[in-house]
Scaffold this motif. Structure first.
Motif: not given
Length: 599
Positions: A94-101, A146-155, A177-179
């Motif tokens: 799916g699509r993910y919001y990823i944030r780093t500190f 924001f990034a799509f994860v296609k293989d079941g692993e967020a790297d 939401d993917p859209l």
């Protein structure tokens, strides 16, 4: 290129919103360097440090500067763990919001903020270069995308520049939401990197900073420091009335964003300037709501939108949605050739008004290693017990602007759609274990595993590759060498199998023992040994049958039955009496008595 988005502090993380109508419930908040799970005052659950491939932990130097527990520790990756280290989080596609500190705060006492890169899903997204700014180095900064994860692993991976250890203070991965953000048009092969997400007329708000709800976990920075032009003419408008059209699919923009706005008095323009990196496309998202009760009809507030001096649209909020309703609009800036993005709202009728502004770099996803080779390389890592210092983490080949795994060389495949492993030079690394069969990839042309501690046979699968050079010498390999592999040397390539424990079956090596195959005993040898074992077992069973089972069934015994003993005793007495009579007669003949047979 360098990607940065620094959010002002203090850093206060907000509670997650109610998810009764929100269909996405996958989220991870990881306290990097933290030792225990905890729930903060906003009812957010933070996990102790996990999902990392290596590294060490440390508290920041000045914990009193950080109000939140997840900001007071960090994970760092010394060069002894290799140049590339990752957090690998298993999540649904799916699509993910990823944030780093990211924070340094002189945790190591060296007064040297590190240089390193960060990638997400195999694509370079953030670059940190020493020295950092004093404020960021001491108090940290948030970066998100924001990034799509296609293989079941967020790297999320970190790559050391020189020998500097990368650092991370916290990591958040939230499904969205993917859209969202018009992905149905732009596609799922873009990563949207935040270069500015502003709320106009409000202080910092949203997830991570206030109690205001944002279902995606976004934080919105105050627009005040990004305004340019005549700042004295800026007027802030606020309302407590509900604004329609908020918190809805696919973007779920929060209502609070539209309850404040800025406008100008005296007929002037509104102007903003955001720092960017050149040579990229940018997605600029505008947010409006007519919350001024003096505007009651279309045509009473009309203004033009300029981006870097180009007129890109004319806006009439009331005409589109009426009053107290959210209206958003976006525009893509192609191949921006400056290091700034300037937005100017120029009045046509009345004064311009804006509630929020977002700017995202549209970064194409880098090529990734073909999935079957990722699987094969991970199997190789486990089988050969590759040490941590080699940094075999994440995608073997991506990002393409980083070095591949140590000892590995990659190139694009024929149709330029993915990366493939073409060479491996792992000589003299004290690698143990066996060579996995998955290593035989057609793209592999050169393989050097010499001077290691490898054992077991050479797998047949290795012959399926396009190898032109094979160096397996000075190991502990044994068994018959696959003929197809050895033929590399016959067809113009080079192969060295010398100084192994027991390889055999090809010229320059000893002949294999009888029934010896490629992996030890051949199938025929195993059958022969099996038949021999069956024969021996059969003989053993026969002996047992004759000596034990048959004897038992015919009452054979060393002791005679009682009636046979009695008959034997009578027979013995008769034999003794007959013997005495014959002895007496012989005595009489000897004394002159005539024999009865002389008549």
């Amino acid at each position: 290129m360098s990607f940065f988005f620094f959010l002002a502090l203090p850093l206060l993380l907000s509670s997650p919103p109610p998810l009764n109508s929100y269909p996405y419930d996958t989220s991870y908040r990881i306290d990097c360097g933290g030792q225990t799970n905890f729930t903060n005052r906003f009812n957010e659950t933070w996990l102790s440090d996990r999902f990392f491939t290596g590294g060490s932990t440390s508290p920041v130097a000045e914990t009193h500067l950080f109000q939140q527990q997840q900001e007071q520790t960090l994970r760092f990756f010394p060069i002894s763990f290799g140049k590339k280290n990752c957090y690998i989080v298993n999540v649904p596609t799916g699509r993910y919001y990823i944030r780093t500190f990211t924070v340094y705060d002189n945790y190591d006492g060296k007064l040297h903020s590190p240089s390193f890169d960060v990638s997400v899903e195999g694509t370079l997204v953030f670059s940190w270069r020493s020295p950092w700014g004093d404020d960021v180095s001491r108090t940290g900064a948030y970066s998100d995308l924001f990034a799509f994860v296609k293989d079941g692993e967020a790297d999320i991976c970190f790559y050391s520049i020189a020998t500097d250890p990368p650092v991370i203070g916290s990591l958040e991965v939230v499904q969205i939401d993917p859209l969202s953000y018009d992905s149905s048009t732009t596609g799922n092969n873009l990563i949207l990197i935040n270069y500015g997400r502003l709320t106009c007329g409000s202080d910092l708000l949203g997830a991570g900073f206030t109690n205001d709800t944002d279902l995606f976990g976004r934080a919105w920075q105050s627009d005040a420091e990004f305004r340019t032009g005549n700042l004295n003419s800026v007027k802030v408008i606020q309302t407590r009335r509900n604004v329609l059209g908020t918190n809805q699919r696919p973007n779920y923009f929060p209502m609070h964003l539209y309850q404040t706005a800025v406008t100008v008095v005296g007929g002037g323009a509104l102007e903003y300037e955001l720092s960017v990196d050149a040579k990229l496309d940018y997605l600029v998202w505008f947010h409006f709501a007519e919350i001024d009760t003096s505007v009651t009809a279309a045509g009473q507030r009309v203004f033009d939108v300029f981006i870097n001096q180009r007129n890109v649209s004319r806006i009439d909020i009331f005409k589109h949605v009426g009053s107290f309703a959210a209206f958003n609009w976006h525009y893509i800036v192609k191949n921006l050739n400056t290091t700034y993005l300037r937005v100017k709202l120029v009045p046509v009728v009345g004064s311009p008004l804006i509630s929020g502004l977002e700017n995202y770099a549209m970064v194409p996803r880098d090529l990734a290693t073909v999935p079957e080779q990722v699987t094969a390389m991970r199997a190789l890592k486990e089988s050969l017990k590759v040490p941590d210092r080699m940094g075999w983490n994440g995608d073997p080949c991506a990002p393409s602007n980083w070095d591949a795994w140590e000892g590995v060389t990659c190139h694009p495949n024929k149709d330029k759609s993915a990366l493939v492993v073409s060479q491996m030079n792992l000589s003299s690394n004290s690698l143990g274990g066996t060579i996995p069969s998955q290593l035989g990839q057609k793209s592999l042309t050169r393989l050097d595993l010499s001077n290691n501690l490898l054992s077991g046979p050479i797998p047949d699968g290795l012959s399926a590759s396009s190898l032109q050079l094979v160096l397996l010498n000075d190991n502990q390999l044994e068994g018959q060498v696959p003929e197809e592999l050895y033929s590399i040397g016959v067809h113009g390539g080079a192969i060295d199998l010398s100084h192994n424990k027991g390889l055999c079956g090809v010229p320059s090596l000893p002949s294999c023992p009888l029934f010896w195959g490629k992996g030890g005993l051949s199938t025929a040898g195993k059958i022969a040994i099996g038949l021999s074992c069956l024969a021996v077992l059969g003989i053993l069973i026969l002996v047992i049958y004759v000596c034990c089972i048959r004897r038992g069934s015919n009452d054979y015994d060393f002791a005679l039955p009682q009636d046979l003993i009695s008959l034997s005793a009578k027979r013995n007495r008769y034999q003794r009496q007959k013997s005495l009579m014959l002895l007496e007669m012989e005595t009489q003949n000897a004394n002159g008595f005539p024999s009865s047979n002389s008549r």
